[in-house]
Design an enzyme around this catalytic site. Structure first.
Site, mmCIF file in Angstrom:
data_model
loop_
_atom_site.group_PDB
_atom_site.id
_atom_site.type_symbol
_atom_site.label_atom_id
_atom_site.label_comp_id
_atom_site.label_asym_id
_atom_site.label_seq_id
_atom_site.Cartn_x
_atom_site.Cartn_y
_atom_site.Cartn_z
ATOM 1 N N ASP A 43 0.871 -1.176 0.000
ATOM 2 C CA ASP A 43 0.000 0.000 0.000
ATOM 3 C C ASP A 43 0.906 1.223 0.000
ATOM 4 O O ASP A 43 1.637 1.460 0.968
ATOM 5 C CB ASP A 43 -0.887 -0.028 1.242
ATOM 6 C CG ASP A 43 -1.842 1.156 1.329
ATOM 7 O OD1 ASP A 43 -1.674 2.125 0.569
ATOM 8 O OD2 ASP A 43 -2.748 1.116 2.175
ATOM 9 N N VAL A 44 0.883 2.019 -1.065
ATOM 10 C CA VAL A 44 1.803 3.159 -1.188
ATOM 11 C C VAL A 44 1.543 4.246 -0.157
ATOM 12 O O VAL A 44 2.381 5.131 0.030
ATOM 13 C CB VAL A 44 1.758 3.778 -2.602
ATOM 14 C CG1 VAL A 44 2.209 2.776 -3.651
ATOM 15 C CG2 VAL A 44 0.375 4.341 -2.923
ATOM 16 N N TYR B 63 -10.434 14.850 -4.015
ATOM 17 C CA TYR B 63 -9.592 14.307 -5.086
ATOM 18 C C TYR B 63 -8.985 15.435 -5.914
ATOM 19 O O TYR B 63 -7.770 15.455 -6.165
ATOM 20 C CB TYR B 63 -10.421 13.383 -5.977
ATOM 21 C CG TYR B 63 -9.644 12.775 -7.115
ATOM 22 C CD1 TYR B 63 -8.689 11.788 -6.874
ATOM 23 C CD2 TYR B 63 -9.870 13.171 -8.429
ATOM 24 C CE1 TYR B 63 -7.967 11.216 -7.924
ATOM 25 C CE2 TYR B 63 -9.156 12.600 -9.481
ATOM 26 C CZ TYR B 63 -8.212 11.630 -9.224
ATOM 27 O OH TYR B 63 -7.504 11.068 -10.256
ATOM 28 N N LYS C 289 -4.970 16.384 -6.392
ATOM 29 C CA LYS C 289 -4.318 16.421 -7.703
ATOM 30 C C LYS C 289 -3.752 17.812 -7.999
ATOM 31 O O LYS C 289 -2.676 17.943 -8.599
ATOM 32 C CB LYS C 289 -5.302 15.985 -8.787
ATOM 33 C CG LYS C 289 -5.640 14.501 -8.737
ATOM 34 C CD LYS C 289 -4.381 13.650 -8.849
ATOM 35 C CE LYS C 289 -4.659 12.168 -8.859
ATOM 36 N NZ LYS C 289 -3.418 11.360 -8.950
#
Length: 269
Positions: free
Chosen positions: A75-76, A166, A170
């Site tokens: 899991d990053v 989100y 980004k």
């Protein structure tokens, strides 16, 4: 030979990644898988990670036995696991020449429904993961005399649409790239962002809409001047360009790959 076979042959023939050592996060499916396959076809040695061991093994088993691929399930968003993966990848590959932060995602719904945990998780999957990937790989790139880092952001980072957590993450990735490009330039390290538009990936949101709600999909297609969604292989080609010597004078940019898309979702701006 099929047209897809000719395309793969052309990419391999024109690839300039022989001997390059590149880390790609989230490389078992979707865009990440296309990036991994394209780099391997160009002669690169690649390390990639993903959450599901079975998806990584499926990728490996689909490749030629000679493909130089190092895999790790993780899991990053867990810092110590990501950092360990980068160090292991650098050791396995003999150093690093390039890095692609492709893993990402989102949690939660609208602002009145999304929890603090939804925001924190979305941030860690995108900004936190990319920042730690850069921090851990930079010494290895420096030791190699420089290299290229590509962060996969999104059209949602600069064309607003739901959900805010989100899009905010980004947008932060895009800003981070412009800052890190200046910070790391002295070490010969280039840092760029790619912002894909809505990609038509088998089994994902837009592919499901196309199959399950054709009228809604046709309405969404009008957000694209040419009437066609972005294909992941088209984004992979741009990422490969930014990793290559052909882009050696390019750093600190956010490069949209969205076919001129207007709103990033069917919900509009």
């Amino acid at each position: 030979m099929t047209s897809s076979g000719r395309d793969r042959g052309k990419r391999a023939a024109t690839g300039k990644f022989a001997g390059r050592r590149i880390v790609v996060t989230g490389g078992s499916r979707g865009l990440g898988e296309h990036v991994v396959r394209l780099l391997l076809s160009g002669g690169a040695r690649v390390a990639t990670c993903a959450r599901k061991p079975e998806s990584l093994e499926a990728l490996r088993s689909s490749l030629d036995a000679s493909a130089a691929l190092f895999i790790r399930p993780l899991d990053v968003s867990v810092p110590e696991l990501l950092e360990r993966f980068v160090e292991e990848a650098a050791s396995e590959l003999g150093g690093l020449d390039g890095v692609v932060a492709c893993a990402g995602g989102a949690r939660g719904r609208g602002i009145t429904e999304a929890s603090a945990e939804d925001w924190a998780t979305t941030w860690e999957m995108n900004v936190g993961h990319a920042a730690r990937l850069v921090a851990t790989s930079a010494p290895h790139l420096r030791a190699a005399g420089g290299g290229s880092i590509v962060v996969v952001a999104s059209i949602s980072g600069w064309k607003p649409g739901p959900q805010a957590q989100y899009g905010s993450a980004k947008a932060a990735q895009i800003h981070m790239v412009s800052s890190l490009a200046r910070e790391l330039a002295v070490d010969g390290i280039r840092v760029n962002a790619v912002s894909p538009g809505s990609m038509l990936i088998p089994g994902k949101r837009w592919d499901r809409m196309r199959r399950e709600d054709p009228p809604a999909f046709e309405r969404f297609r009008t957000e694209f001047p040419g009437g066609e969604l972005v294909r992941p292989e088209e984004v992979a080609d741009v990422i490969a360009f930014l990793l290559s010597d052909a882009s050696r004078a390019v750093t600190g940019i956010n490069l949209p790959v969205d076919k001129g898309q207007n709103a990033p979702t069917p919900d509009g701006y």
